[in-house]
Scaffold this motif. Structure first.
Motif, short mmCIF file in Angstrom:
data_model
loop_
_atom_site.label_atom_id
_atom_site.label_comp_id
_atom_site.label_asym_id
_atom_site.label_seq_id
_atom_site.Cartn_x
_atom_site.Cartn_y
_atom_site.Cartn_z
N THR A 1 0.81 -1.21 0.00
CA THR A 1 0.00 0.00 0.00
C THR A 1 0.85 1.27 0.00
OG1 THR A 1 -0.19 -0.01 2.41
CG2 THR A 1 -1.94 -1.13 1.15
N MET A 2 2.14 1.14 0.33
CA MET A 2 3.02 2.31 0.35
C MET A 2 4.40 1.92 -0.16
SD MET A 2 5.70 4.12 1.87
CE MET A 2 6.05 3.48 3.49
N ILE A 3 4.91 2.72 -1.08
CA ILE A 3 6.29 2.58 -1.54
C ILE A 3 6.93 3.96 -1.48
CG2 ILE A 3 7.83 2.00 -3.44
CD1 ILE A 3 5.81 -0.03 -4.41
N ASP A 4 8.07 4.03 -0.83
CA ASP A 4 8.84 5.27 -0.73
C ASP A 4 10.09 5.14 -1.57
OD1 ASP A 4 10.31 7.53 -0.09
OD2 ASP A 4 10.08 7.30 2.07
N LEU A 5 10.14 5.85 -2.67
CA LEU A 5 11.30 5.89 -3.57
C LEU A 5 11.89 7.30 -3.60
CD1 LEU A 5 9.82 3.72 -6.42
CD2 LEU A 5 11.87 3.17 -5.12
N SER A 6 11.66 8.06 -2.56
CA SER A 6 12.11 9.45 -2.52
C SER A 6 13.63 9.55 -2.40
CB SER A 6 11.46 10.17 -1.34
OG SER A 6 11.86 9.60 -0.11
N SER A 7 14.13 10.70 -2.80
CA SER A 7 15.55 11.03 -2.67
C SER A 7 16.46 10.02 -3.36
CB SER A 7 15.93 11.19 -1.19
OG SER A 7 15.14 12.19 -0.60
N ASN A 8 16.11 9.68 -4.58
CA ASN A 8 16.94 8.84 -5.44
C ASN A 8 17.29 9.66 -6.67
OD1 ASN A 8 17.29 6.01 -4.34
ND2 ASN A 8 15.08 6.25 -4.07
N HIS A 9 17.59 9.02 -7.78
CA HIS A 9 17.92 9.71 -9.03
C HIS A 9 17.07 9.17 -10.17
CE1 HIS A 9 21.39 11.51 -7.06
NE2 HIS A 9 21.66 10.32 -6.56
N ILE A 10 15.82 8.82 -9.88
CA ILE A 10 14.92 8.20 -10.84
C ILE A 10 14.49 9.21 -11.91
CG2 ILE A 10 12.68 7.07 -11.11
CD1 ILE A 10 13.10 6.11 -8.13
N THR A 11 14.62 8.80 -13.18
CA THR A 11 14.29 9.70 -14.29
C THR A 11 13.04 9.26 -15.04
OG1 THR A 11 15.73 8.46 -15.77
CG2 THR A 11 16.70 10.36 -14.66
N ALA A 12 12.63 8.00 -14.90
CA ALA A 12 11.46 7.48 -15.62
C ALA A 12 10.78 6.42 -14.77
CB ALA A 12 11.88 6.90 -16.96
N LEU A 13 9.46 6.23 -15.01
CA LEU A 13 8.69 5.26 -14.25
C LEU A 13 8.37 4.00 -15.03
CD1 LEU A 13 6.20 7.69 -12.49
CD2 LEU A 13 8.38 6.79 -11.62
N ASN B 1 6.58 0.92 -16.50
CA ASN B 1 5.53 0.09 -15.91
C ASN B 1 5.93 -0.45 -14.54
OD1 ASN B 1 3.57 0.31 -17.85
ND2 ASN B 1 4.35 -1.41 -19.06
N ALA B 2 6.72 0.29 -13.82
CA ALA B 2 7.26 -0.17 -12.54
C ALA B 2 6.19 -0.55 -11.53
CB ALA B 2 8.16 0.90 -11.94
N PHE B 3 5.01 0.05 -11.62
CA PHE B 3 3.99 -0.17 -10.61
C PHE B 3 2.83 -1.04 -11.10
CE2 PHE B 3 6.23 3.80 -9.93
CZ PHE B 3 6.82 3.50 -8.71
N ALA B 4 3.04 -1.75 -12.18
CA ALA B 4 1.99 -2.59 -12.76
C ALA B 4 1.57 -3.72 -11.83
CB ALA B 4 2.45 -3.16 -14.09
N THR B 5 2.47 -4.17 -10.97
CA THR B 5 2.15 -5.28 -10.08
C THR B 5 1.78 -4.83 -8.67
OG1 THR B 5 4.47 -5.57 -9.49
CG2 THR B 5 3.64 -6.89 -11.33
N THR B 6 1.51 -3.54 -8.51
CA THR B 6 1.18 -3.00 -7.18
C THR B 6 -0.13 -2.21 -7.23
OG1 THR B 6 2.58 -1.08 -7.60
CG2 THR B 6 3.59 -2.91 -6.40
N PRO B 7 -1.24 -2.86 -7.57
CA PRO B 7 -2.51 -2.15 -7.75
C PRO B 7 -3.11 -1.59 -6.46
CG PRO B 7 -2.87 -4.51 -7.84
CD PRO B 7 -1.37 -4.30 -7.80
N ALA B 8 -2.65 -2.05 -5.30
CA ALA B 8 -3.22 -1.60 -4.02
C ALA B 8 -2.52 -0.37 -3.45
CB ALA B 8 -3.18 -2.74 -3.00
N LEU B 9 -1.57 0.19 -4.20
CA LEU B 9 -0.83 1.35 -3.68
C LEU B 9 -1.77 2.49 -3.32
CD1 LEU B 9 2.43 1.95 -5.75
CD2 LEU B 9 2.20 1.24 -3.38
#
Length: 115
Positions: free
Chosen positions: A58-70, A72-80
């Protein structure tokens, strides 16, 4: 150290240790903040190895990284419900369209990105 991988402040080394030892966690929250991650392209595959039921996160924290694109990273996490992406390097608003299928998403943080 590996126990933090599913709950709070996991490092990439923590995740690698969990996968190496073939242990998976029952978790609804995952913190991967402050890890200098540049891509989440393999996030779904990593979650399958790390969490027993990634679809229940239900929660993913990817803050304070160097991510430039998303992608389909969250395709398997429909309950977020909560997704922290602040302080990354997201520049293209079009990337956010990939989050549209997340019908439960209520909190999305994007501040500190060049978007």
């Amino acid at each position: 150290a590996a126990r933090r991988a599913a709950g709070g402040g996991a490092s990439v080394a923590d995740v690698e240790e969990v996968v190496k030892e073939d242990r998976r966690y029952i978790a609804v929250h995952l913190r991967l903040d402050n890890n200098k991650l540049t891509s989440v392209a393999t996030l779904s595959a990593m979650l399958e190895k790390l969490v027993v039921q990634p679809g229940k996160l239900t929660m993913i924290d990817l803050s304070s990284n160097h991510i430039t694109a998303l992608g389909n990273a969250f395709a398997t996490t429909p309950a977020l419900v909560s997704l922290a992406l602040h302080d990354n390097k997201l520049e293209d608003l079009g990337e956010l369209a990939t989050l549209m299928p997340l019908s439960e998403l209520r909190k999305l943080t994007l501040y500190g990105n060049p978007v």
